[in-house]
Scaffold this motif. Structure first.
Motif, PDB file in Angstrom:
ATOM      1  N   LYS A  36      29.245 132.762 116.590  1.00 21.62           N
ATOM      2  CA  LYS A  36      30.633 133.223 116.734  1.00 21.62           C
ATOM      3  C   LYS A  36      31.323 133.294 115.363  1.00 21.62           C
ATOM      4  CE  LYS A  36      34.589 133.973 118.914  1.00 21.62           C
ATOM      5  NZ  LYS A  36      34.959 135.328 119.296  1.00 21.62           N
ATOM      6  N   LEU A  37      31.061 132.301 114.513  1.00 19.52           N
ATOM      7  CA  LEU A  37      31.675 132.306 113.173  1.00 19.52           C
ATOM      8  C   LEU A  37      31.154 133.487 112.361  1.00 19.52           C
ATOM      9  CD1 LEU A  37      31.503 128.466 112.485  1.00 19.52           C
ATOM     10  CD2 LEU A  37      33.602 129.809 112.758  1.00 19.52           C
ATOM     11  N   ALA A  38      29.864 133.788 112.533  1.00 18.40           N
ATOM     12  CA  ALA A  38      29.308 134.957 111.836  1.00 18.40           C
ATOM     13  C   ALA A  38      29.987 136.228 112.348  1.00 18.40           C
ATOM     14  CB  ALA A  38      27.802 135.023 112.046  1.00 18.40           C
ATOM     15  N   ALA A  39      30.211 136.280 113.657  1.00 18.34           N
ATOM     16  CA  ALA A  39      30.876 137.456 114.241  1.00 18.34           C
ATOM     17  C   ALA A  39      32.315 137.586 113.740  1.00 18.34           C
ATOM     18  CB  ALA A  39      30.863 137.362 115.766  1.00 18.34           C
ATOM     19  N   ARG A  44      20.266 117.678 111.527  1.00 18.04           N
ATOM     20  CA  ARG A  44      19.234 116.651 111.325  1.00 18.04           C
ATOM     21  C   ARG A  44      17.837 117.283 111.314  1.00 18.04           C
ATOM     22  NH1 ARG A  44      18.705 112.152 115.893  1.00 18.04           N
ATOM     23  NH2 ARG A  44      18.546 114.059 117.115  1.00 18.04           N
ATOM     24  N   THR A  45      17.586 118.128 112.333  1.00 14.95           N
ATOM     25  CA  THR A  45      16.282 118.813 112.391  1.00 14.95           C
ATOM     26  C   THR A  45      16.417 120.142 111.651  1.00 14.95           C
ATOM     27  OG1 THR A  45      16.060 117.844 114.581  1.00 14.95           O
ATOM     28  CG2 THR A  45      14.456 119.532 113.992  1.00 14.95           C
ATOM     29  N   PHE A  46      15.864 120.190 110.445  1.00 16.23           N
ATOM     30  CA  PHE A  46      16.083 121.343 109.563  1.00 16.23           C
ATOM     31  C   PHE A  46      15.515 122.639 110.158  1.00 16.23           C
ATOM     32  CE2 PHE A  46      14.945 123.830 105.672  1.00 16.23           C
ATOM     33  CZ  PHE A  46      16.244 124.148 105.327  1.00 16.23           C
ATOM     34  N   GLY A  47      14.402 122.527 110.904  1.00 19.65           N
ATOM     35  CA  GLY A  47      13.778 123.718 111.486  1.00 19.65           C
ATOM     36  C   GLY A  47      14.760 124.522 112.334  1.00 19.65           C
ATOM     37  N   LYS A  48      15.667 123.828 113.019  1.00 19.58           N
ATOM     38  CA  LYS A  48      16.635 124.541 113.874  1.00 19.58           C
ATOM     39  C   LYS A  48      17.612 125.360 113.040  1.00 19.58           C
ATOM     40  CE  LYS A  48      16.963 121.265 117.690  1.00 19.58           C
ATOM     41  NZ  LYS A  48      17.916 120.399 118.403  1.00 19.58           N
ATOM     42  N   VAL A  49      17.922 124.856 111.834  1.00 21.66           N
ATOM     43  CA  VAL A  49      18.825 125.591 110.940  1.00 21.66           C
ATOM     44  C   VAL A  49      18.157 126.899 110.518  1.00 21.66           C
ATOM     45  CG1 VAL A  49      19.835 125.576 108.617  1.00 21.66           C
ATOM     46  CG2 VAL A  49      20.073 123.576 110.082  1.00 21.66           C
ATOM     47  N   LEU A  50      16.891 126.812 110.177  1.00 22.12           N
ATOM     48  CA  LEU A  50      16.182 128.015 109.737  1.00 22.12           C
ATOM     49  C   LEU A  50      16.055 129.032 110.869  1.00 22.12           C
ATOM     50  CD1 LEU A  50      13.428 126.478 107.431  1.00 22.12           C
ATOM     51  CD2 LEU A  50      15.617 127.487 106.793  1.00 22.12           C
ATOM     52  N   LYS A  55      17.814 132.757 110.953  1.00 19.22           N
ATOM     53  CA  LYS A  55      17.055 133.978 111.231  1.00 19.22           C
ATOM     54  C   LYS A  55      17.737 134.763 112.358  1.00 19.22           C
ATOM     55  CE  LYS A  55      12.393 133.946 112.277  1.00 19.22           C
ATOM     56  NZ  LYS A  55      11.151 133.248 112.165  1.00 19.22           N
ATOM     57  N   GLU A  56      18.136 134.031 113.390  1.00 16.81           N
ATOM     58  CA  GLU A  56      18.784 134.677 114.534  1.00 16.81           C
ATOM     59  C   GLU A  56      20.084 135.361 114.116  1.00 16.81           C
ATOM     60  OE1 GLU A  56      20.282 133.390 118.987  1.00 16.81           O
ATOM     61  OE2 GLU A  56      19.307 131.908 117.723  1.00 16.81           O
ATOM     62  N   ILE A  57      20.877 134.675 113.291  1.00 13.47           N
ATOM     63  CA  ILE A  57      22.153 135.261 112.849  1.00 13.47           C
ATOM     64  C   ILE A  57      21.891 136.514 112.020  1.00 13.47           C
ATOM     65  CG2 ILE A  57      24.237 134.886 111.455  1.00 13.47           C
ATOM     66  CD1 ILE A  57      24.006 131.890 112.169  1.00 13.47           C
ATOM     67  N   SER A  58      20.855 136.462 111.181  1.00 16.59           N
ATOM     68  CA  SER A  58      20.617 137.612 110.291  1.00 16.59           C
ATOM     69  C   SER A  58      20.207 138.854 111.091  1.00 16.59           C
ATOM     70  CB  SER A  58      19.578 137.260 109.229  1.00 16.59           C
ATOM     71  OG  SER A  58      18.324 137.131 109.855  1.00 16.59           O
ATOM     72  N   TYR A  89      26.683 135.698 105.398  1.00 19.95           N
ATOM     73  CA  TYR A  89      26.129 134.941 104.272  1.00 19.95           C
ATOM     74  C   TYR A  89      25.934 133.497 104.736  1.00 19.95           C
ATOM     75  CZ  TYR A  89      25.828 133.137  99.452  1.00 19.95           C
ATOM     76  OH  TYR A  89      25.441 132.502  98.297  1.00 19.95           O
ATOM     77  N   ILE A  90      24.690 133.115 104.941  1.00 19.74           N
ATOM     78  CA  ILE A  90      24.380 131.786 105.477  1.00 19.74           C
ATOM     79  C   ILE A  90      23.681 130.954 104.410  1.00 19.74           C
ATOM     80  CG2 ILE A  90      23.203 130.508 107.330  1.00 19.74           C
ATOM     81  CD1 ILE A  90      25.161 132.564 108.424  1.00 19.74           C
TER      82      ILE A  90
END
Ligand code: ATR
Length: 281
Positions: free
Chosen positions: A139-142, A153-159, A163-166, A173-174
């Motif tokens: 939503k913030l990207a939108a 905490r779990t870095f994999g979820k950030v990545l 990817k999903e946002i991009s 800009y993430i």
């Protein structure tokens, strides 16, 4: 808040809470359909599961990838779909379930109301990439935030989220990290982790990597307790603060409008929420 709103508008409706085991979610939705409920709200851990259990998905659920509101709709004799809550004498020939998401708009409505800011161009640090964090990040990207720092905490979820946002918002800009330099002022920090629900929880960020002195405003999605350790520390550091009460209110108001087709009486709903939270801190 919903019952206060029904009373205010003179609707003979009731909002009731049920605890449903995830294994019974489909049966619960089907039961509500059979009993001609006007709709349902769902919370953790049902929001993603429900995506596959409704007949139709509104665009809001498709974009944010989770369902927190279901509306049951009936087919009229003229073969049109009408929200069940808006049927009067006629009996529907068929009933379908439609999934919506009102959480994402609830967050941004609350941020605008609590901090009076436009999000476009702002520097935001989002803590948490679970269900709530994911929807908030999209939503913030939108909303065209200038830069979105994502920490979890779990870095994999950030990545994964990056990817999903991009894909959906290619110009966003993430940065999958804390903002680095102390001079790097952040307009807004949002806590979307569950840290703060319990009194002995740690702060939801790493003090070695980020200081609240870098932040102008801090929003905690948690509303119970009303003041988390994070909000207390943020106030001390001179930040503007707000808890998740506004998000709870606005997601509820939007759901109310989806079911009833009537404008939600926000003041009544807010009063009921505040009163309830005071009585059950
Ligand atoms: P919700 O739908 O409320 O977001 P969730 O999907 O379970 O619930 O997400 C909880 C969030 O709080 C996640 O960001 C989680 O981090 P992980 O993805 O690493 O699990 C975060 N969280 C929960 N407990 C935590 C803890 N002890 N320390 C740091 N982060 C925590």
């Amino acid at each position: 808040m919903h019952n206060a709103a029904f009373a205010k508008l003179g609707l003979n409706w009731r909002y009731v809470a049920y605890e449903v085991d995830p294994a019974n979610l489909r049966a619960a939705i089907e039961g509500a359909r059979a009993m001609h409920f006007a709709g349902i709200n769902l919370t953790v851990p049902h929001k993603i599961l429900a995506m596959k259990m409704v007949d139709e998905l509104d665009v809001s659920a498709k974009i944010w990838g989770a369902v927190n509101t279901i509306r049951f709709e009936g087919r009229t004799r003229k073969s049109q779909w009408l929200p069940l809550g808006q049927f009067e004498k006629e009996t529907p020939t068929e009933v379908r379930s439609v999934g919506f998401n009102t959480d994402a708009d609830g967050l941004t409505n609350s941020l605008r109301e609590d901090f009076g800011v436009e999000l476009s161009g702002k520097k935001v640090l989002l803590l948490g990439a679970g269900g709530a964090g994911r929807a908030a990040a999209l939503k913030l990207a939108a909303e065209n935030v200038g830069i979105l720092f994502l920490v979890n905490r779990t870095f994999g979820k950030v990545l994964e989220l990056q990817k999903e946002i991009s894909v959906d918002f290619p110009s966003a800009y993430i940065c999958p990290d804390y903002p680095r330099a102390l001079e790097n002022k952040i307009d807004l920090v949002i806590n979307a982790t569950s840290l703060g629900l319990k009194s002995d929880d740690e702060l939801p960020f790493d003090k070695k990597q980020f200081s609240l002195k870098q932040a102008a405003a801090v929003y905690d999605m948690i509303y119970r307790p009303a003041e988390t350790k994070l909000l207390k520390a943020a106030k001390k550091a001179g930040c503007k603060t707000a808890n998740g009460l506004g998000m709870l209110l606005h997601q509820g108001a939007k759901a109310f409008e989806i079911w009833t087709g009537k404008r939600a009486p926000l003041a009544e709903m807010r009063r009921a929420l505040v009163q309830n939270l005071k009585a059950n801190p």
